[in-house]
Design a protein around this motif. Structure first.
Motif, short mmCIF file in Angstrom:
data_model
loop_
_atom_site.label_atom_id
_atom_site.label_comp_id
_atom_site.label_asym_id
_atom_site.label_seq_id
_atom_site.Cartn_x
_atom_site.Cartn_y
_atom_site.Cartn_z
N THR A 162 -5.90 -0.18 5.06
CA THR A 162 -6.34 0.79 4.06
C THR A 162 -5.34 1.96 4.68
O THR A 162 -5.50 2.30 5.57
CB THR A 162 -7.87 1.02 4.31
OG1 THR A 162 -8.55 0.08 4.06
CG2 THR A 162 -8.31 2.44 3.59
N SER A 194 -7.74 -6.77 5.75
CA SER A 194 -7.41 -5.61 4.72
C SER A 194 -6.59 -4.69 5.42
O SER A 194 -6.64 -4.58 6.81
CB SER A 194 -8.78 -5.06 4.04
OG SER A 194 -9.51 -4.38 5.14
N ALA A 206 0.84 -1.07 0.19
CA ALA A 206 0.02 0.01 -0.13
C ALA A 206 0.79 1.39 0.08
O ALA A 206 0.47 2.25 -0.79
CB ALA A 206 -1.06 0.01 1.33
N GLU A 207 1.79 1.24 0.75
CA GLU A 207 2.76 2.39 0.80
C GLU A 207 3.49 2.65 -0.52
O GLU A 207 3.66 3.77 -1.08
CB GLU A 207 3.74 2.30 1.89
CG GLU A 207 3.40 2.44 3.44
CD GLU A 207 4.22 2.14 4.30
OE1 GLU A 207 5.51 1.50 4.04
OE2 GLU A 207 4.10 2.65 5.45
N LEU A 242 -5.58 -5.19 -4.71
CA LEU A 242 -5.08 -3.85 -4.33
C LEU A 242 -6.41 -3.07 -5.09
O LEU A 242 -6.43 -3.22 -6.22
CB LEU A 242 -3.90 -3.70 -5.22
CG LEU A 242 -3.15 -2.25 -4.77
CD1 LEU A 242 -2.40 -2.52 -3.61
CD2 LEU A 242 -2.58 -1.86 -6.13
N GLU A 275 -7.65 0.99 -5.60
CA GLU A 275 -7.18 2.58 -5.38
C GLU A 275 -8.34 3.31 -5.86
O GLU A 275 -8.91 3.12 -6.62
CB GLU A 275 -5.92 2.69 -5.90
CG GLU A 275 -5.90 3.10 -7.34
CD GLU A 275 -4.29 3.49 -7.87
OE1 GLU A 275 -4.39 4.20 -8.74
OE2 GLU A 275 -3.23 2.93 -7.56
N THR A 305 -6.79 6.92 -1.87
CA THR A 305 -7.14 5.84 -0.89
C THR A 305 -6.45 4.39 -1.46
O THR A 305 -6.96 4.10 -2.41
CB THR A 305 -8.66 5.83 -0.46
OG1 THR A 305 -8.98 7.00 0.18
CG2 THR A 305 -8.74 4.77 0.55
N VAL A 306 -5.79 3.72 -0.62
CA VAL A 306 -5.41 2.44 -1.20
C VAL A 306 -5.71 1.43 -0.41
O VAL A 306 -5.58 1.58 0.76
CB VAL A 306 -3.83 2.43 -1.46
CG1 VAL A 306 -3.15 1.06 -1.71
CG2 VAL A 306 -3.54 3.30 -2.68
N ARG A 307 -6.41 0.34 -0.71
CA ARG A 307 -6.93 -0.72 0.19
C ARG A 307 -6.09 -2.16 -0.35
O ARG A 307 -6.68 -2.49 -1.46
CB ARG A 307 -8.50 -0.80 0.19
CG ARG A 307 -9.12 -1.85 1.18
CD ARG A 307 -10.61 -1.93 1.26
NE ARG A 307 -11.06 -2.71 2.13
CZ ARG A 307 -11.63 -3.94 1.72
NH1 ARG A 307 -11.67 -4.28 0.61
NH2 ARG A 307 -11.80 -4.71 2.83
N VAL A 308 -5.56 -2.87 0.41
CA VAL A 308 -4.98 -4.11 0.12
C VAL A 308 -5.77 -5.10 1.07
O VAL A 308 -5.63 -5.05 2.27
CB VAL A 308 -3.45 -4.11 0.32
CG1 VAL A 308 -2.81 -5.35 0.14
CG2 VAL A 308 -2.91 -2.93 -0.18
N GLU A 326 2.30 1.66 -3.48
CA GLU A 326 1.45 2.25 -4.45
C GLU A 326 0.97 3.86 -4.19
O GLU A 326 0.82 4.55 -5.11
CB GLU A 326 0.11 1.61 -4.24
CG GLU A 326 -1.10 1.75 -5.12
CD GLU A 326 -0.39 1.25 -6.71
OE1 GLU A 326 -1.09 1.85 -7.62
OE2 GLU A 326 0.18 0.56 -6.96
#
Length: 144
Positions: free
Chosen positions: A137, A135, A52-53, A96, A98, A121-124, A55
């Motif tokens: 976020t 998850s 996430a970081e 992933l 976004e 906003t990125v959610r893995v 991305e």
């Protein structure tokens, strides 16, 4: 004349000690198994946060480099992340997602002079060993 031999069995105390030893050994195995699952969960969470970081850093770089082509929207993709360079350590499949949205700012400036700000906003997400979805976020405000 035959002597009768006495039949012998286990004493109650021996049986109780054996049962106690079995309980202690079983408890130790269950604690070991729980520790393995917690270790696996920590590896998955660390990989998800790292993904996430990276991305978010890519989105920020893209926003600064391609200001005119930067747009709001969302996307979803799957990605396999190895845990190390050793193939025996395995890896995990992550989803992933976004989403980039424009933040509304109240200023007295016209649209041409106003600085654009976006919320990325990125959610893995992934499935744990119990097949529950987990998850992470992360959000970041981007000002290109």
């Amino acid at each position: 004349m035959r002597k009768r031999q006495k039949e012998r069995g286990f004493f109650l105390l021996e049986t109780i000690v054996l049962a106690g030893m079995l309980v202690v050994m079983t408890s130790g195995l269950l604690l070991y198994r729980q520790g393995l699952h917690l270790n696996e969960q920590a590896r998955f969470e660390a990989a998800a946060v790292s993904l996430a970081e990276s991305e978010l850093a890519y989105v920020q770089y893209y926003a600064v480099a391609k200001q005119e082509n930067f747009a709001v929207g969302s996307s979803t993709r799957s990605e396999h992340v190895p845990f190390s360079t050793n193939p025996a350590d395995g890896g995990a499949d992550f989803t992933l997602s976004e989403e980039i949205e424009r933040l509304e700012q109240e200023t007295g400036l016209t649209d041409k002079n106003a600085a654009s700000a976006y919320l990325a906003t990125v959610r893995v997400s992934w499935q744990d060993w119990r097949l529950r979805e987990r998850s992470v976020t992360l959000q970041r405000v981007i000002c290109p």
